[in-house]
Design a protein around this motif. Structure first.
Motif, mmCIF file in Angstrom:
data_model
loop_
_atom_site.group_PDB
_atom_site.id
_atom_site.type_symbol
_atom_site.label_atom_id
_atom_site.label_comp_id
_atom_site.label_asym_id
_atom_site.label_seq_id
_atom_site.Cartn_x
_atom_site.Cartn_y
_atom_site.Cartn_z
ATOM 1 N N ALA A 94 0.880 -1.171 0.000
ATOM 2 C CA ALA A 94 0.000 0.000 0.000
ATOM 3 C C ALA A 94 0.915 1.218 0.000
ATOM 4 C CB ALA A 94 -0.905 0.002 1.218
ATOM 5 N N PHE A 95 1.019 1.868 -1.149
ATOM 6 C CA PHE A 95 1.915 3.004 -1.313
ATOM 7 C C PHE A 95 1.204 4.311 -0.977
ATOM 8 C CE2 PHE A 95 4.228 -0.145 -3.618
ATOM 9 C CZ PHE A 95 5.560 0.239 -3.549
ATOM 10 N N GLY A 96 0.723 4.433 0.244
ATOM 11 C CA GLY A 96 0.108 5.676 0.680
ATOM 12 C C GLY A 96 -1.176 6.005 -0.043
ATOM 13 N N PHE A 97 -1.393 7.302 -0.271
ATOM 14 C CA PHE A 97 -2.646 7.763 -0.847
ATOM 15 C C PHE A 97 -2.854 7.313 -2.282
ATOM 16 C CE2 PHE A 97 -2.544 11.193 2.450
ATOM 17 C CZ PHE A 97 -3.737 10.854 3.049
ATOM 18 N N ASN A 98 -1.827 7.431 -3.126
ATOM 19 C CA ASN A 98 -2.061 7.183 -4.551
ATOM 20 C C ASN A 98 -0.793 6.683 -5.244
ATOM 21 O OD1 ASN A 98 -3.746 7.064 -6.730
ATOM 22 N ND2 ASN A 98 -3.657 9.233 -7.219
ATOM 23 N N ASN A 99 -0.250 5.579 -4.723
ATOM 24 C CA ASN A 99 0.867 4.871 -5.352
ATOM 25 C C ASN A 99 2.177 5.640 -5.360
ATOM 26 O OD1 ASN A 99 2.141 2.673 -6.620
ATOM 27 N ND2 ASN A 99 1.854 3.608 -8.614
ATOM 28 N N GLY A 100 2.614 6.122 -4.216
ATOM 29 C CA GLY A 100 3.938 6.715 -4.188
ATOM 30 C C GLY A 100 4.338 7.235 -2.822
ATOM 31 N N ILE A 101 5.622 7.050 -2.512
ATOM 32 C CA ILE A 101 6.194 7.591 -1.280
ATOM 33 C C ILE A 101 7.539 8.239 -1.616
ATOM 34 C CG2 ILE A 101 5.052 5.985 0.307
ATOM 35 C CD1 ILE A 101 7.669 4.331 0.331
ATOM 36 N N ILE A 102 8.042 9.022 -0.678
ATOM 37 C CA ILE A 102 9.373 9.626 -0.765
ATOM 38 C C ILE A 102 10.106 9.237 0.511
ATOM 39 C CG2 ILE A 102 10.698 11.773 -0.893
ATOM 40 C CD1 ILE A 102 8.140 13.099 -2.070
ATOM 41 N N VAL A 103 11.323 8.711 0.388
ATOM 42 C CA VAL A 103 12.104 8.312 1.562
ATOM 43 C C VAL A 103 13.498 8.920 1.506
ATOM 44 C CG1 VAL A 103 10.848 6.143 1.905
ATOM 45 C CG2 VAL A 103 12.911 6.153 0.497
ATOM 46 N N GLY A 104 14.083 9.146 2.680
ATOM 47 C CA GLY A 104 15.452 9.626 2.751
ATOM 48 C C GLY A 104 15.787 10.190 4.120
ATOM 49 N N PHE A 105 17.073 10.378 4.351
ATOM 50 C CA PHE A 105 17.567 10.962 5.595
ATOM 51 C C PHE A 105 17.645 12.477 5.460
ATOM 52 C CE2 PHE A 105 19.239 6.679 6.293
ATOM 53 C CZ PHE A 105 19.053 6.527 7.654
ATOM 54 N N GLY A 106 17.087 13.186 6.448
ATOM 55 C CA GLY A 106 17.207 14.636 6.488
ATOM 56 C C GLY A 106 18.642 15.030 6.810
ATOM 57 N N ASN A 107 19.052 16.214 6.369
ATOM 58 C CA ASN A 107 20.442 16.627 6.567
ATOM 59 C C ASN A 107 20.634 17.689 7.654
ATOM 60 O OD1 ASN A 107 19.550 18.963 5.349
ATOM 61 N ND2 ASN A 107 20.725 18.690 3.470
ATOM 62 N N LEU A 108 19.612 17.925 8.474
ATOM 63 C CA LEU A 108 19.740 18.981 9.472
ATOM 64 C C LEU A 108 19.830 18.480 10.912
ATOM 65 C CD1 LEU A 108 17.308 21.594 7.931
ATOM 66 C CD2 LEU A 108 19.792 21.505 7.788
ATOM 67 N N ASP A 109 19.678 17.181 11.141
ATOM 68 C CA ASP A 109 19.753 16.625 12.492
ATOM 69 C C ASP A 109 20.991 15.747 12.618
ATOM 70 O OD1 ASP A 109 17.282 17.624 13.623
ATOM 71 O OD2 ASP A 109 16.258 16.261 12.253
#
Length: 188
Positions: A94-109
């Motif tokens: 189940a890819f969220g609302f409509n077939n897609g997600i975004i993943v990654g590590f933030g660079n500010l913490d």
């Protein structure tokens, strides 16, 4: 008398202490499990590397010529696909609302936080409207997600808050974990 004031104050403190984190993650069903040790996809791996924060990857499910694939596209301009293996075919995604997600590590913490967001603009997409219209975000090399419809920019490095455009909802966020670049991605 003083003792009673403390007992009256404590329940109010506990009731409000989790206020900001309470709605941090979406209650919408999202389930993505990708074993990158088996898929060995460099585009996905780039976003699951805590030593390279600021790299984000769109992950979607595509069907081409009757075969199902994972489609990956990162904010560095790389894109790739990986065909479902036998384990993937036996799973329900189940890819969220409509077939897609975004993943990654933030660079500010420090240490970097691993984020997973829905690919749909939270201010344009209405999951209750039928037929559902698609409002996918595009991601840029500076860690921003942009909506071409409402012209809002969201900062992927800071929890998906709006940094340009009208006020509104920040990005829809999901629980996520990774076991490293060539480990398991789990979004739930």
């Amino acid at each position: 008398m003083r003792k009673w004031r403390v007992f009256l104050f404590l329940p109010m403190l506990f009731a409000t202490s989790c206020g900001q984190n309470q709605n941090e993650f979406s209650s919408v069903r999202c389930f993505v499990l990708i074993n990158n040790q088996e898929h060995n996809d460099a585009t996905l791996a780039s976003s699951m590397n805590s030593m390279a924060p600021g790299v984000f990857c769109q992950v979607q499910q595509k069907i081409q010529n009757g075969a199902t694939y994972f489609a990956f596209k990162n904010n560095l301009g790389n894109q790739s696909t990986s065909i479902f293996n036998g384990k993937d075919q036996r799973m329900s995604f189940a890819f969220g609302f409509n077939n897609g997600i975004i993943v990654g590590f933030g660079n500010l913490d420090n240490p970097p936080v691993f984020y997973a967001y829905d690919l749909q603009c939270p201010n344009c997409f209405d999951w209750q409207a039928l037929p559902r219209k698609n409002y996918p975000l595009s991601i840029s090399s500076n860690g921003m997600a942009s909506c071409p419809v409402c012209h809002r920019d969201y900062n992927l490095n800071t929890g998906g808050n709006i940094v340009k455009g009208d006020a509104g909802n920040k990005l829809t966020r999901y629980h996520a974990s990774t076991a490293g670049p060539y480990g398991v991605l789990n979004v739930y």
